[in-house]
Design a protein around this motif. Structure first.
Motif, PDB file in Angstrom:
ATOM      1  N   VAL A  86      44.853  36.673  47.946  1.00 46.82           N
ATOM      2  CA  VAL A  86      43.775  36.152  47.338  1.00 46.82           C
ATOM      3  C   VAL A  86      44.191  34.933  46.112  1.00 46.82           C
ATOM      4  O   VAL A  86      44.906  35.660  45.434  1.00 46.82           O
ATOM      5  N   ILE A  87      43.504  34.099  45.921  1.00 48.61           N
ATOM      6  CA  ILE A  87      43.724  33.041  45.040  1.00 48.61           C
ATOM      7  C   ILE A  87      42.355  33.133  44.118  1.00 48.61           C
ATOM      8  O   ILE A  87      41.041  32.906  44.657  1.00 48.61           O
ATOM      9  N   SER A  88      42.584  33.603  42.763  1.00 53.05           N
ATOM     10  CA  SER A  88      41.297  33.529  41.915  1.00 53.05           C
ATOM     11  C   SER A  88      41.324  31.853  41.388  1.00 53.05           C
ATOM     12  O   SER A  88      42.222  31.655  40.471  1.00 53.05           O
ATOM     13  N   PHE A  89      40.142  31.203  41.376  1.00 51.24           N
ATOM     14  CA  PHE A  89      40.235  29.651  41.264  1.00 51.24           C
ATOM     15  C   PHE A  89      39.269  29.556  40.274  1.00 51.24           C
ATOM     16  O   PHE A  89      37.983  29.658  40.251  1.00 51.24           O
ATOM     17  N   GLY A  90      39.833  29.219  38.935  1.00 55.01           N
ATOM     18  CA  GLY A  90      38.640  28.778  37.901  1.00 55.01           C
ATOM     19  C   GLY A  90      38.623  29.895  36.796  1.00 55.01           C
ATOM     20  O   GLY A  90      39.145  31.146  37.129  1.00 55.01           O
TER      21      GLY A  90
ATOM     22  N   CYS B 108      25.527  39.555  32.868  1.00 55.10           N
ATOM     23  CA  CYS B 108      25.519  39.846  34.459  1.00 55.10           C
ATOM     24  C   CYS B 108      26.614  39.282  34.982  1.00 55.10           C
ATOM     25  O   CYS B 108      26.808  39.359  36.245  1.00 55.10           O
ATOM     26  N   VAL B 109      27.712  38.699  34.404  1.00 54.69           N
ATOM     27  CA  VAL B 109      28.852  38.173  34.986  1.00 54.69           C
ATOM     28  C   VAL B 109      29.788  39.294  34.938  1.00 54.69           C
ATOM     29  O   VAL B 109      30.190  39.841  33.993  1.00 54.69           O
ATOM     30  N   THR B 110      30.716  39.139  35.942  1.00 59.99           N
ATOM     31  CA  THR B 110      31.746  40.125  36.227  1.00 59.99           C
ATOM     32  C   THR B 110      33.142  39.411  35.484  1.00 59.99           C
ATOM     33  O   THR B 110      33.105  38.321  35.636  1.00 59.99           O
ATOM     34  N   LYS B 111      33.836  40.308  34.620  1.00 65.55           N
ATOM     35  CA  LYS B 111      34.840  39.605  33.799  1.00 65.55           C
ATOM     36  C   LYS B 111      36.127  39.518  34.528  1.00 65.55           C
ATOM     37  O   LYS B 111      36.979  40.378  34.319  1.00 65.55           O
ATOM     38  N   GLY B 112      36.056  38.595  35.591  1.00 62.81           N
ATOM     39  CA  GLY B 112      37.346  38.481  36.233  1.00 62.81           C
ATOM     40  C   GLY B 112      37.006  39.208  37.562  1.00 62.81           C
ATOM     41  O   GLY B 112      36.769  40.458  37.678  1.00 62.81           O
ATOM     42  N   VAL B 113      37.552  38.534  38.555  1.00 64.36           N
ATOM     43  CA  VAL B 113      37.243  39.068  40.031  1.00 64.36           C
ATOM     44  C   VAL B 113      38.491  40.192  40.230  1.00 64.36           C
ATOM     45  O   VAL B 113      38.421  41.055  41.159  1.00 64.36           O
ATOM     46  N   ASP B 114      39.498  40.083  39.494  1.00 62.66           N
ATOM     47  CA  ASP B 114      40.475  41.180  39.815  1.00 62.66           C
ATOM     48  C   ASP B 114      40.160  42.550  39.043  1.00 62.66           C
ATOM     49  O   ASP B 114      40.705  43.255  39.322  1.00 62.66           O
ATOM     50  N   GLN B 115      38.888  42.627  38.719  1.00 66.57           N
ATOM     51  CA  GLN B 115      38.216  43.932  38.637  1.00 66.57           C
ATOM     52  C   GLN B 115      37.840  44.727  39.920  1.00 66.57           C
ATOM     53  O   GLN B 115      37.651  45.861  39.945  1.00 66.57           O
ATOM     54  N   LEU B 116      37.710  43.669  40.725  1.00 58.40           N
ATOM     55  CA  LEU B 116      37.185  43.921  42.000  1.00 58.40           C
ATOM     56  C   LEU B 116      38.285  44.198  43.248  1.00 58.40           C
ATOM     57  O   LEU B 116      38.180  45.240  44.283  1.00 58.40           O
TER      58      LEU B 116
ATOM     59  N   PRO C  96      42.463  42.805  44.271  1.00 64.65           N
ATOM     60  CA  PRO C  96      43.734  42.357  43.788  1.00 64.65           C
ATOM     61  C   PRO C  96      43.979  40.937  44.160  1.00 64.65           C
ATOM     62  O   PRO C  96      43.605  40.308  44.935  1.00 64.65           O
ATOM     63  N   VAL C  97      44.343  40.334  42.776  1.00 71.50           N
ATOM     64  CA  VAL C  97      44.467  38.905  42.943  1.00 71.50           C
ATOM     65  C   VAL C  97      46.087  38.558  43.069  1.00 71.50           C
ATOM     66  O   VAL C  97      46.706  39.160  42.218  1.00 71.50           O
ATOM     67  N   ASP C  98      46.408  37.556  43.778  1.00 75.75           N
ATOM     68  CA  ASP C  98      47.778  37.111  44.122  1.00 75.75           C
ATOM     69  C   ASP C  98      48.114  35.988  42.975  1.00 75.75           C
ATOM     70  O   ASP C  98      49.063  36.014  42.231  1.00 75.75           O
ATOM     71  N   VAL C  99      47.239  35.024  42.936  1.00 72.49           N
ATOM     72  CA  VAL C  99      47.586  33.801  42.152  1.00 72.49           C
ATOM     73  C   VAL C  99      46.409  33.454  41.348  1.00 72.49           C
ATOM     74  O   VAL C  99      45.097  33.453  41.837  1.00 72.49           O
ATOM     75  N   TYR C 100      46.514  33.214  39.946  1.00 72.46           N
ATOM     76  CA  TYR C 100      45.214  32.754  39.158  1.00 72.46           C
ATOM     77  C   TYR C 100      45.644  31.279  38.883  1.00 72.46           C
ATOM     78  O   TYR C 100      46.514  30.942  38.565  1.00 72.46           O
ATOM     79  N   VAL C 101      44.595  30.580  39.071  1.00 69.82           N
ATOM     80  CA  VAL C 101      44.531  28.996  38.697  1.00 69.82           C
ATOM     81  C   VAL C 101      43.743  28.911  37.591  1.00 69.82           C
ATOM     82  O   VAL C 101      42.320  28.971  37.714  1.00 69.82           O
ATOM     83  N   PRO C 102      44.232  28.452  36.526  1.00 72.52           N
ATOM     84  CA  PRO C 102      43.358  28.125  35.227  1.00 72.52           C
ATOM     85  C   PRO C 102      42.625  26.955  35.392  1.00 72.52           C
ATOM     86  O   PRO C 102      43.077  25.911  35.816  1.00 72.52           O
TER      87      PRO C 102
END
Lengths: 200, 199
Positions: A110-114, A128-136, A138-144
């Motif tokens: 999983v890449i979390s993009f943005g 209503c917004v989830t504070k990061g998809v890594d709460q749901l 596992p994320v391998d790479v985060y792209v800021p």
């Protein structure tokens, strides 16, 4: 970006040890296996907001991530190796993100993009917004970035490929032992809203 | 017609209809908003006249405000909740904002669905976001919020609890990330005084 420590000499993830296969296979075989994995990433775009436009731009001819071995697009999550979550994940969307992730076969990345899918981004205090998809998932790479440029995604893909190259080898692929999730795959569909009477 | 003429005409039609029905007409105010060259006609009606006013606007041949554009709410705090509907005439290319106010302790209003079927989703959204109850709506239930969500998030007194749970992840001042200096921690805006600082 990703900061997982990888021992470049032995090519092993320092975080966890390998299985029997990883200990017995000769290094060239392991290299070839991971080499095949890292350059044939069928990608599944979970596009949720404006970041998806940047993702699509990356897949097009100017930036062209197929030259890195990222193949657009898998027909669905069941054919995909890599999921790119690009955009704002809302609490209402969260079950769908989780469900489609569970449907992907191992090994999966999983890449979390943005900024939004990294941490909630500008909507960090929203109701209503989830504070990061890594709460749901596992994320391998985060792209800021908000949104990140296509070059940033290319860099994220390179970092992911570095990570895959250092993975211990097993027959089932991924390093994450994630058993007991079959129930999630066969869970009942979300019930659609009632139709017919009362609907204007 | 200019926006001012549209507003006058609509207010006049509502006034005469209300007088005919024996109601009070003094509460109807009309005018234009402060959009200068792009200003819009605005008519304020008392909440009992909400649905008749929309029907008059739709059926008046000179106004012909037959296109329902949108409906939403405004939290006026002590002044209750404002409900605004924007109507448009496709033929004459003029529009009007129809406004009313409902009290905060009992926010009830007649639904516009019998007049404009397209108002249904707008009213459901206003219902879940502001807690305004639309009488006569065929299916008044949450539209956008996740199942089990409690509260009305667009009310001013709705506390954004994530501000307490998680600080703004970015730097607050220029250069803060280089010097390492951080600003004095403050209570996030909108969070009540008696809430704990680190929940």
């Amino acid at each position: 970006m990703d900061l997982t420590p990888v021992d470049r000499v032995s090519g092993r993830d320092l975080g966890g040890g390998g299985g029997l296969l990883d200990r017995t296979l000769p290094d060239p075989i392991k290299f070839v296996l991971n080499w095949g994995r890292r350059y044939s990433l069928w990608v599944f775009n979970f596009g949720l907001a404006c970041c998806a436009i940047e993702f699509i731009a990356t897949s097009m001819s100017r930036h062209d991530f197929i030259r890195l071995g990222v193949i657009p697009f898998a027909h669905g999550p069941r054919q995909a190796d890599l999921m790119v979550v690009s955009g704002t994940v809302t609490d209402k969307m969260a079950p769908a993100v989780r469900r489609l992730y569970e449907q992907m076969p191992e090994p999966k990345y999983v890449i979390s993009f943005g900024a939004c899918s990294n941490c909630g981004g500008p909507y960090w205090d929203s109701y209503c917004v989830t504070k990061g998809v890594d709460q749901l998932i596992p994320v391998d790479v985060y792209v800021p970035g908000c949104p990140p440029r296509p070059e940033a995604l290319l860099q994220g893909i390179l970092r992911l490929q570095d990570k895959i190259a250092g993975e211990p080898v097993s027959l089932r692929g991924g390093a994450r032992g994630r058993a007991g999730q079959a129930a999630a795959l066969t869970a009942a569909l979300v019930r659609p809203p009632a139709t017919g009477e009362g609907r204007p | 017609m200019t926006p001012a003429q549209v507003a006058d005409r609509l207010a006049q039609a509502i006034r005469s209809a209300l007088e005919h029905a024996g109601g009070r007409s003094a509460e109807i105010a009309s005018g234009v908003d402060d959009g200068r060259d792009w200003c819009s006609a605005v008519v304020d009606v008392p909440s009992p006249a909400w649905r008749p006013a929309a029907r008059l606007a739709r059926d008046d041949p000179d106004l012909d405000l037959s296109y329902f554009d949108w409906l939403s709410g405004v939290d006026e705090q002590d002044g209750g909740f404002g409900v605004v509907a924007h109507l448009w005439s496709v033929r004459h290319r003029h529009g009007a904002l129809l406004r009313t106010t409902v009290p905060r302790d009992e926010p009830r209003l007649a639904s516009l669905v019998p007049v404009f079927a397209g108002a249904a989703w707008h009213e459901r959204e206003t219902f879940e976001m502001f807690g305004v109850i639309f009488d006569g709506h065929p299916r008044l239930e949450p539209l956008l919020l996740p199942d089990g969500f409690t509260g009305h998030p667009l009310r001013k007194d709705f506390v954004l609890a994530s501000r307490v749970a998680k600080e703004w992840p970015g730097a607050k001042e220029p250069g803060e990330s280089h010097t390492g200096a951080t600003r004095r921690r403050m209570r996030p805006p909108g969070v009540p005084e008696d809430w704990p600082r680190d929940a």
